[in-house]
Design a protein around this motif. Structure first.
Motif, PDB file in Angstrom:
ATOM      1  N   LYS A   2      -2.374  -4.470 -21.891  1.00  0.00           N
ATOM      2  CA  LYS A   2      -2.814  -3.398 -21.161  1.00  0.00           C
ATOM      3  C   LYS A   2      -1.321  -3.183 -20.134  1.00  0.00           C
ATOM      4  O   LYS A   2      -0.932  -3.796 -19.491  1.00  0.00           O
ATOM      5  N   LYS A   3      -0.608  -1.840 -20.375  1.00  0.00           N
ATOM      6  CA  LYS A   3       0.602  -1.457 -19.629  1.00  0.00           C
ATOM      7  C   LYS A   3       0.395  -0.536 -18.027  1.00  0.00           C
ATOM      8  O   LYS A   3      -0.244   0.091 -18.191  1.00  0.00           O
ATOM      9  N   ILE A   4       1.116  -1.207 -17.010  1.00  0.00           N
ATOM     10  CA  ILE A   4       0.862  -0.330 -16.012  1.00  0.00           C
ATOM     11  C   ILE A   4       2.124  -0.516 -15.638  1.00  0.00           C
ATOM     12  O   ILE A   4       2.522  -0.993 -15.098  1.00  0.00           O
ATOM     13  N   ASN A   5       1.816   0.837 -14.257  1.00  0.00           N
ATOM     14  CA  ASN A   5       2.796   0.966 -13.603  1.00  0.00           C
ATOM     15  C   ASN A   5       2.851   0.831 -11.969  1.00  0.00           C
ATOM     16  O   ASN A   5       1.106   0.383 -11.662  1.00  0.00           O
ATOM     17  N   VAL A   6       3.846  -0.475 -11.109  1.00  0.00           N
ATOM     18  CA  VAL A   6       3.270  -1.233  -9.986  1.00  0.00           C
ATOM     19  C   VAL A   6       3.898  -0.577  -8.539  1.00  0.00           C
ATOM     20  O   VAL A   6       5.662  -0.776  -8.697  1.00  0.00           O
ATOM     21  N   LYS A   7       3.688   0.177  -7.616  1.00  0.00           N
ATOM     22  CA  LYS A   7       4.367   0.126  -7.041  1.00  0.00           C
ATOM     23  C   LYS A   7       5.359  -1.353  -6.372  1.00  0.00           C
ATOM     24  O   LYS A   7       4.161  -2.095  -5.776  1.00  0.00           O
ATOM     25  N   LYS A   8       6.013  -1.008  -5.300  1.00  0.00           N
ATOM     26  CA  LYS A   8       6.735  -1.877  -4.559  1.00  0.00           C
ATOM     27  C   LYS A   8       5.418  -2.437  -3.777  1.00  0.00           C
ATOM     28  O   LYS A   8       5.089  -1.618  -2.932  1.00  0.00           O
ATOM     29  N   GLY A   9       5.756  -3.771  -2.901  1.00  0.00           N
ATOM     30  CA  GLY A   9       4.715  -3.885  -2.289  1.00  0.00           C
ATOM     31  C   GLY A   9       3.092  -4.074  -2.850  1.00  0.00           C
ATOM     32  O   GLY A   9       2.126  -4.436  -1.729  1.00  0.00           O
ATOM     33  N   ALA A  10       2.710  -3.585  -4.325  1.00  0.00           N
ATOM     34  CA  ALA A  10       1.892  -4.013  -4.394  1.00  0.00           C
ATOM     35  C   ALA A  10       1.302  -5.809  -4.599  1.00  0.00           C
ATOM     36  O   ALA A  10       1.901  -6.266  -5.110  1.00  0.00           O
ATOM     37  N   VAL A  11       0.102  -5.887  -4.353  1.00  0.00           N
ATOM     38  CA  VAL A  11       0.015  -7.795  -4.726  1.00  0.00           C
ATOM     39  C   VAL A  11      -1.468  -7.079  -5.808  1.00  0.00           C
ATOM     40  O   VAL A  11      -2.239  -6.584  -6.037  1.00  0.00           O
ATOM     41  N   LEU A  12      -0.435  -8.200  -6.308  1.00  0.00           N
ATOM     42  CA  LEU A  12      -1.651  -8.065  -8.448  1.00  0.00           C
ATOM     43  C   LEU A  12      -2.150  -9.374  -8.173  1.00  0.00           C
ATOM     44  O   LEU A  12      -3.228  -9.502  -8.442  1.00  0.00           O
ATOM     45  N   GLN A  13      -2.301  -9.989  -6.801  1.00  0.00           N
ATOM     46  CA  GLN A  13      -2.799 -11.464  -6.905  1.00  0.00           C
ATOM     47  C   GLN A  13      -3.063 -12.565  -5.941  1.00  0.00           C
ATOM     48  O   GLN A  13      -0.979 -11.842  -4.880  1.00  0.00           O
TER      49      GLN A  13
END
Length: 157
Positions: A2-13
């Motif tokens: 699944k492709k997603i856009n992540v903003k600077k600073g976003a915590v994925l885990q």
């Protein structure tokens, strides 16, 4: 995937999450890191374009690392189990394993100057993309020690 856009600073885990996700960086920059009991951050790895970033935690086991976006990033997310079913991209996995092995050996046996030179070779474009504080954390030295190393290298040129 699944492709997603992540903003600077976003915590994925977050450390302690139960996760089996793998992040393939299409564009941008991720990092994985831990924070010790004294609150000091230790960067495990950077994930520039075409790198896989994941915690090596086993299924149903709390993860040890935080993963976040240093820049606006496009990632492809997959579950580890799904990737293994499809057949892993062995080149990417071997590159990551080789990078981690070299990093561990470097941290055990190299001085700050050698670690910095290795960082520049391994991540040639990241030095302009991240704060020097993060580079120092990755190298396991203080920002002041990094400043001295950079100054000494500039005198050698």
């Amino acid at each position: 995937m699944k492709k997603i856009n992540v903003k600077k600073g976003a915590v994925l885990q977050r450390k302690g999450d139960i996760s089996s996700r793998v992040y393939l960086v299409e564009s941008g920059l991720l990092r994985s890191y831990t924070i010790d009991e004294k609150g000091k951050e230790h960067i495990f790895m950077f994930g520039p374009e075409h790198w896989l970033v994941a915690d090596s935690c086993e299924p149903n086991t709390p993860c040890q690392l935080f993963i976040d976006a240093i820049e606006d990033t496009i990632i492809n997310i997959a579950l580890k189990e799904d990737l293994l079913k499809e057949g892993p991209d062995l080149n990417a996995l071997l590159r990551r394993l080789n990078t981690m092995q070299n990093r561990i050996i470097m941290l055990m046996s190299s001085n700050a100057k050698e670690r910095y030179e290795h960082f520049i070779k391994t991540y040639p474009n990241i030095i302009q993309r991240v704060p020097l504080k993060m580079v120092a954390s990755y190298l396991g030295i203080t920002p002041e020690a990094l400043s001295r190393v950079r100054h000494d290298l500039s005198l050698e040129k």
